[in-house]
Scaffold this motif. Structure first.
Motif, PDB file in Angstrom:
ATOM      1  N   ALA A  12       1.256  35.427  -8.588  1.00 57.80           N
ATOM      2  CA  ALA A  12       2.208  34.803  -9.511  1.00 57.80           C
ATOM      3  C   ALA A  12       2.946  33.616  -8.894  1.00 57.80           C
ATOM      4  O   ALA A  12       3.152  32.595  -9.556  1.00 57.80           O
ATOM      5  CB  ALA A  12       3.206  35.854  -9.996  1.00 57.80           C
ATOM      6  N   TYR A  13       3.371  33.735  -7.639  1.00 53.55           N
ATOM      7  CA  TYR A  13       4.156  32.648  -7.046  1.00 53.55           C
ATOM      8  C   TYR A  13       3.319  31.380  -6.898  1.00 53.55           C
ATOM      9  O   TYR A  13       3.825  30.258  -7.062  1.00 53.55           O
ATOM     10  CB  TYR A  13       4.724  33.095  -5.692  1.00 53.55           C
ATOM     11  N   GLU A  14       2.039  31.540  -6.602  1.00 58.08           N
ATOM     12  CA  GLU A  14       1.147  30.381  -6.539  1.00 58.08           C
ATOM     13  C   GLU A  14       0.998  29.762  -7.931  1.00 58.08           C
ATOM     14  O   GLU A  14       0.939  28.535  -8.067  1.00 58.08           O
ATOM     15  CB  GLU A  14      -0.216  30.803  -5.996  1.00 58.08           C
ATOM     16  N   ALA A  15       0.968  30.616  -8.970  1.00 54.24           N
ATOM     17  CA  ALA A  15       0.874  30.112 -10.341  1.00 54.24           C
ATOM     18  C   ALA A  15       2.102  29.283 -10.697  1.00 54.24           C
ATOM     19  O   ALA A  15       1.987  28.206 -11.306  1.00 54.24           O
ATOM     20  CB  ALA A  15       0.723  31.278 -11.322  1.00 54.24           C
ATOM     21  N   LEU A  16       3.286  29.750 -10.317  1.00 61.07           N
ATOM     22  CA  LEU A  16       4.516  28.997 -10.591  1.00 61.07           C
ATOM     23  C   LEU A  16       4.518  27.664  -9.843  1.00 61.07           C
ATOM     24  O   LEU A  16       4.995  26.643 -10.371  1.00 61.07           O
ATOM     25  CB  LEU A  16       5.740  29.836 -10.210  1.00 61.07           C
ATOM     26  N   HIS A  17       3.967  27.660  -8.636  1.00 61.29           N
ATOM     27  CA  HIS A  17       3.865  26.412  -7.874  1.00 61.29           C
ATOM     28  C   HIS A  17       2.934  25.424  -8.577  1.00 61.29           C
ATOM     29  O   HIS A  17       3.240  24.218  -8.652  1.00 61.29           O
ATOM     30  CB  HIS A  17       3.354  26.703  -6.465  1.00 61.29           C
ATOM     31  N   LEU A  18       1.802  25.914  -9.109  1.00 60.04           N
ATOM     32  CA  LEU A  18       0.874  25.046  -9.832  1.00 60.04           C
ATOM     33  C   LEU A  18       1.541  24.444 -11.070  1.00 60.04           C
ATOM     34  O   LEU A  18       1.315  23.273 -11.399  1.00 60.04           O
ATOM     35  CB  LEU A  18      -0.366  25.840 -10.247  1.00 60.04           C
ATOM     36  N   ILE A  19       2.373  25.240 -11.747  1.00 60.65           N
ATOM     37  CA  ILE A  19       3.069  24.727 -12.933  1.00 60.65           C
ATOM     38  C   ILE A  19       4.068  23.649 -12.539  1.00 60.65           C
ATOM     39  O   ILE A  19       4.187  22.605 -13.209  1.00 60.65           O
ATOM     40  CB  ILE A  19       3.760  25.883 -13.679  1.00 60.65           C
ATOM     41  N   ASP A  20       4.802  23.880 -11.449  1.00 61.63           N
ATOM     42  CA  ASP A  20       5.774  22.875 -10.981  1.00 61.63           C
ATOM     43  C   ASP A  20       5.078  21.569 -10.599  1.00 61.63           C
ATOM     44  O   ASP A  20       5.610  20.477 -10.829  1.00 61.63           O
ATOM     45  CB  ASP A  20       6.544  23.411  -9.765  1.00 61.63           C
ATOM     46  N   ALA A  21       3.872  21.701 -10.032  1.00 59.91           N
ATOM     47  CA  ALA A  21       3.141  20.500  -9.601  1.00 59.91           C
ATOM     48  C   ALA A  21       2.521  19.773 -10.786  1.00 59.91           C
ATOM     49  O   ALA A  21       2.182  18.583 -10.677  1.00 59.91           O
ATOM     50  CB  ALA A  21       2.059  20.889  -8.596  1.00 59.91           C
ATOM     51  N   GLY A  22       2.347  20.497 -11.914  1.00 58.80           N
ATOM     52  CA  GLY A  22       1.804  19.895 -13.124  1.00 58.80           C
ATOM     53  C   GLY A  22       0.309  19.655 -13.046  1.00 58.80           C
ATOM     54  O   GLY A  22      -0.295  19.740 -11.981  1.00 58.80           O
ATOM     55  N   PRO A  23      -0.337  19.366 -14.188  1.00 57.27           N
ATOM     56  CA  PRO A  23       0.238  19.323 -15.530  1.00 57.27           C
ATOM     57  C   PRO A  23       0.453  20.738 -16.086  1.00 57.27           C
ATOM     58  O   PRO A  23      -0.155  21.695 -15.583  1.00 57.27           O
ATOM     59  CB  PRO A  23      -0.842  18.589 -16.338  1.00 57.27           C
ATOM     60  N   PRO A  24       1.296  20.898 -17.135  1.00 57.23           N
ATOM     61  CA  PRO A  24       1.574  22.230 -17.672  1.00 57.23           C
ATOM     62  C   PRO A  24       0.344  22.815 -18.375  1.00 57.23           C
ATOM     63  O   PRO A  24      -0.458  22.075 -18.950  1.00 57.23           O
ATOM     64  CB  PRO A  24       2.704  21.980 -18.672  1.00 57.23           C
ATOM     65  N   PRO A  25       0.172  24.125 -18.325  1.00 59.57           N
ATOM     66  CA  PRO A  25      -0.966  24.741 -19.001  1.00 59.57           C
ATOM     67  C   PRO A  25      -0.743  24.837 -20.500  1.00 59.57           C
ATOM     68  O   PRO A  25       0.395  24.897 -20.969  1.00 59.57           O
ATOM     69  CB  PRO A  25      -1.030  26.137 -18.367  1.00 59.57           C
ATOM     70  N   ASP A  26      -1.840  24.845 -21.258  1.00 60.84           N
ATOM     71  CA  ASP A  26      -1.768  25.103 -22.698  1.00 60.84           C
ATOM     72  C   ASP A  26      -1.772  26.595 -22.997  1.00 60.84           C
ATOM     73  O   ASP A  26      -1.377  27.021 -24.087  1.00 60.84           O
ATOM     74  CB  ASP A  26      -2.952  24.439 -23.411  1.00 60.84           C
ATOM     75  N   ILE A  27      -2.238  27.405 -22.030  1.00 62.96           N
ATOM     76  CA  ILE A  27      -2.251  28.856 -22.187  1.00 62.96           C
ATOM     77  C   ILE A  27      -2.260  29.499 -20.810  1.00 62.96           C
ATOM     78  O   ILE A  27      -2.851  28.949 -19.867  1.00 62.96           O
ATOM     79  CB  ILE A  27      -3.474  29.330 -23.008  1.00 62.96           C
ATOM     80  N   LEU A  28      -1.557  30.623 -20.688  1.00 57.59           N
ATOM     81  CA  LEU A  28      -1.553  31.404 -19.450  1.00 57.59           C
ATOM     82  C   LEU A  28      -2.407  32.651 -19.665  1.00 57.59           C
ATOM     83  O   LEU A  28      -2.177  33.424 -20.601  1.00 57.59           O
ATOM     84  CB  LEU A  28      -0.121  31.815 -19.084  1.00 57.59           C
ATOM     85  N   VAL A  29      -3.413  32.834 -18.803  1.00 61.64           N
ATOM     86  CA  VAL A  29      -4.239  34.052 -18.810  1.00 61.64           C
ATOM     87  C   VAL A  29      -3.957  34.770 -17.499  1.00 61.64           C
ATOM     88  O   VAL A  29      -4.291  34.267 -16.428  1.00 61.64           O
ATOM     89  CB  VAL A  29      -5.744  33.722 -18.936  1.00 61.64           C
ATOM     90  N   LEU A  63      -2.200  35.393 -22.578  1.00 62.05           N
ATOM     91  CA  LEU A  63      -3.193  36.450 -22.712  1.00 62.05           C
ATOM     92  C   LEU A  63      -3.077  37.356 -21.493  1.00 62.05           C
ATOM     93  O   LEU A  63      -3.330  36.940 -20.366  1.00 62.05           O
ATOM     94  CB  LEU A  63      -4.603  35.868 -22.801  1.00 62.05           C
ATOM     95  N   PHE A  64      -2.635  38.602 -21.716  1.00 59.62           N
ATOM     96  CA  PHE A  64      -2.549  39.576 -20.632  1.00 59.62           C
ATOM     97  C   PHE A  64      -3.894  40.288 -20.486  1.00 59.62           C
ATOM     98  O   PHE A  64      -4.487  40.724 -21.464  1.00 59.62           O
ATOM     99  CB  PHE A  64      -1.465  40.616 -20.924  1.00 59.62           C
ATOM    100  N   ARG A 121       3.194  35.530 -29.773  1.00 61.39           N
ATOM    101  CA  ARG A 121       2.193  34.633 -29.206  1.00 61.39           C
ATOM    102  C   ARG A 121       1.615  35.173 -27.903  1.00 61.39           C
ATOM    103  O   ARG A 121       1.362  34.450 -26.946  1.00 61.39           O
ATOM    104  CB  ARG A 121       2.758  33.225 -28.992  1.00 61.39           C
ATOM    105  N   THR A 122       1.422  36.483 -27.844  1.00 62.64           N
ATOM    106  CA  THR A 122       0.740  37.109 -26.709  1.00 62.64           C
ATOM    107  C   THR A 122      -0.337  38.041 -27.247  1.00 62.64           C
ATOM    108  O   THR A 122      -0.296  38.463 -28.401  1.00 62.64           O
ATOM    109  CB  THR A 122       1.705  37.920 -25.820  1.00 62.64           C
ATOM    110  N   ALA A 123      -1.295  38.370 -26.399  1.00 63.88           N
ATOM    111  CA  ALA A 123      -2.349  39.318 -26.743  1.00 63.88           C
ATOM    112  C   ALA A 123      -2.742  40.065 -25.482  1.00 63.88           C
ATOM    113  O   ALA A 123      -2.399  39.673 -24.363  1.00 63.88           O
ATOM    114  CB  ALA A 123      -3.552  38.601 -27.356  1.00 63.88           C
ATOM    115  N   MET A 124      -3.468  41.166 -25.675  1.00 64.98           N
ATOM    116  CA  MET A 124      -3.886  42.013 -24.565  1.00 64.98           C
ATOM    117  C   MET A 124      -5.401  42.150 -24.578  1.00 64.98           C
ATOM    118  O   MET A 124      -6.004  42.391 -25.625  1.00 64.98           O
ATOM    119  CB  MET A 124      -3.247  43.400 -24.707  1.00 64.98           C
ATOM    120  N   ALA A 156     -10.500  35.651 -27.322  1.00 63.14           N
ATOM    121  CA  ALA A 156      -9.060  35.884 -27.210  1.00 63.14           C
ATOM    122  C   ALA A 156      -8.308  34.594 -26.914  1.00 63.14           C
ATOM    123  O   ALA A 156      -7.237  34.336 -27.485  1.00 63.14           O
ATOM    124  CB  ALA A 156      -8.789  36.921 -26.124  1.00 63.14           C
ATOM    125  N   VAL A 157      -8.871  33.771 -26.027  1.00 58.68           N
ATOM    126  CA  VAL A 157      -8.233  32.483 -25.718  1.00 58.68           C
ATOM    127  C   VAL A 157      -8.210  31.595 -26.957  1.00 58.68           C
ATOM    128  O   VAL A 157      -7.192  30.967 -27.284  1.00 58.68           O
ATOM    129  CB  VAL A 157      -8.971  31.785 -24.556  1.00 58.68           C
TER     130      VAL A 157
END
Length: 493
Positions: A404-421, A448-449, A467-470, A483-484
């Protein structure tokens, strides 16, 4: 005291006591020393509350008050402190006589210890059945998959492709059977991932009607008794369908010579079932078949318990039904007796409120991504690699990472995702916590979990957020693309 009473007082292993109106000990017999370690001189004049466990004090005080009002108290179980600061259970009978109470306490600690040992033995027996059943079924499945892979690999090495499709299809079928087994086990353990929505049980049963009639055969008559104005229930529609089908198949099998199967729905107000007193929607599947003895009924929900012949049932059907009902806050209840048929009722809590969001389904076969950015978080490297390849081939742009922390770093670095899986069971910050953190800055990003079992992450909420699914593991590549696409609202091109 008479001589006979004095002898009983002196030799009995039961505790005898004379208690004054002020709650203090007047007299005790020698058993207090042998059972709890106290000499009479230590007890006389002592307030009885000094020896009673704090959790039992209110019941003890109420009982003493009752006795001084003239009532007799029987089988009052209390824990008393021993001289070495442990506690033991005694069942008390007390009789008032003027300004004193005569009491007798019988040791129930031994019985409780034996009961606990028996419960432990029963748990070990159930665990043995469970692990033995899992090992048997999974070894068969793994044997089929492994054999198919070996043969395909050998043929590829020899430049042969004949029959490989059939072998791969067989291996794929074995994977689906393994997934079905794990889902039933998770249902039994109440750890399956439920996709809760507002469900009309009447509509669900009516839709199953066309499927059920050929399934149960011509010798069984099916009678649907649907209550008008049936309340809604918050449930997982697909799991509820599976539960009703399981009950219908069991009912059919209980009537080998034919009979009547009834599926009934009804509203029940303020029943004390499941998680407290509330309103319930009840779905009952009844048959006029062979019925079950009480001993069989008591084991019917145990995993891998079955009365069917070898090869005709896994023994997980009813345990799955009960686990599913309990996970939604309800219960499954069996009523049966030999020769009088069986009724199994699903008690599901009434749902009052907003309907759960429903995503429009998109046919995965028609979907092509248009370069939307997917952020994929999965700690299992092989699954992450396959999912990335599949999504990229479907037309999406993918960034992936293992935690998760690497994912947050990727978001901070951009560009923002259109969907999180994201997988839910990540090391450190779990998938739900990641989604909450991401939505602090990207409020409307769909999520998408993906999960194998970690529904505990959502134990404090009855339904998935908007706006979430499993998506439950193992899943097909088409299910992932589908699902995506559903969450992104992608249309075919």
């Amino acid at each position: 005291m008479t001589d006979g009473r004095e002898k009983i007082w002196a030799i009995s292993r039961d505790l005898y006591v004379v208690l004054a109106r002020d709650g203090r000990f007047r007299d005790t017999n020698p058993a207090w020393q042998s059972e709890l370690g106290y000499e009479a001189s230590e007890l006389v004049g002592l307030d009885f509350e000094a020896l009673v466990h704090a959790d039992d004090l209110d019941r003890a005080r109420d009982a003493v008050s009752q006795m001084f009002d003239g009532d007799v108290v029987e089988d009052l179980e209390l824990r008393l402190r021993t001289k070495d600061d442990n506690y033991r259970w005694f069942a008390w009978t007390g009789v008032p006589d003027g300004n004193v109470i005569y009491g007798m306490g019988r040791d129930t600690q031994r019985r409780r210890d034996m009961d606990e040992q028996q419960r432990h033995a029963q748990k070990l027996e159930a665990l043995g059945r469970l692990t033995g059943g899992i090992a048997h079924d999974f070894n068969n499945i793994l044997g089929g998959i492994g054999g198919a892979i070996e043969v395909v690999a050998e043929r590829l090495d020899n430049g042969r492709l004949d029959g490989t499709r059939r072998l791969l299809d067989a291996a794929s079928g074995a994977v689906k059977r393994a997934a079905g087994l794990t889902h039933r086990l998770l249902a039994y353990a109440r750890q399956q991932a439920l996709s809760l929505s507002d469900v009309d049980a009447n509509a669900l049963v009516r839709e199953l009607d066309l499927l059920l009639r050929p399934l149960i055969g011509e010798q069984v008559t099916l009678d649907l008794q649907m209550q008008d104005g049936l309340w809604r229930t918050l449930s997982d529609a697909s799991q509820l369908e599976s539960a009703v089908l399981n009950l219908a198949i069991n009912a059919r099998d209980a009537m080998p010579a034919g009979g009547m199967m009834t599926i009934r729905t009804r509203n029940v107000e303020r029943a004390d079932i499941g998680r407290g007193r509330r309103d319930y929607v009840v779905i009952t599947v009844s048959d006029t078949g062979t019925g079950m003895s009480q001993s069989v009924v008591e084991k019917a929900f145990d995993p891998f318990f079955t009365t069917k012949a070898i090869g005709q049932g896994t023994g997980l059907g009813l345990s799955m039904v009960d686990g599913f009902a309990r996970q939604t806050g309800g219960r499954a209840i069996i009523e049966s007796s030999p020769g009088a048929g069986t009724s199994v009722s699903l008690w599901l809590p009434r749902h009052v409120g907003e309907n759960a969001a429903v995503h429009a389904h998109v046919d995965a076969a028609l979907v092509r991504g248009k370069g939307q950015h997917v952020l994929l978080v999965e700690d299992e490297e092989m699954l992450r690699s396959i999912a990335r390849e599949v999504l990229e081939e479907a037309g999406y742009r993918v960034s992936d990472c293992a935690e998760a922390y690497e994912a947050l770093h990727l978001i901070d670095a951009g560009p923002p995702p259109d969907i999180l899986v994201t997988d839910i069971g990540l090391p450190g910050m779990d998938g739900r916590q990641l989604a909450l953190a991401v939505r602090e800055t990207l409020r409307n990003v769909p999520v998408l979990f993906v999960t194998g079992y970690a529904w505990d992450a959502f134990a404090d909420t009855p339904a998935l957020p908007e706006r979430t699914a499993m998506l439950s593991k193992p899943f097909s590549v088409h299910a992932l693309i589908d699902a995506v696409a559903d969450l992104l609202g992608t249309t075919g091109t």
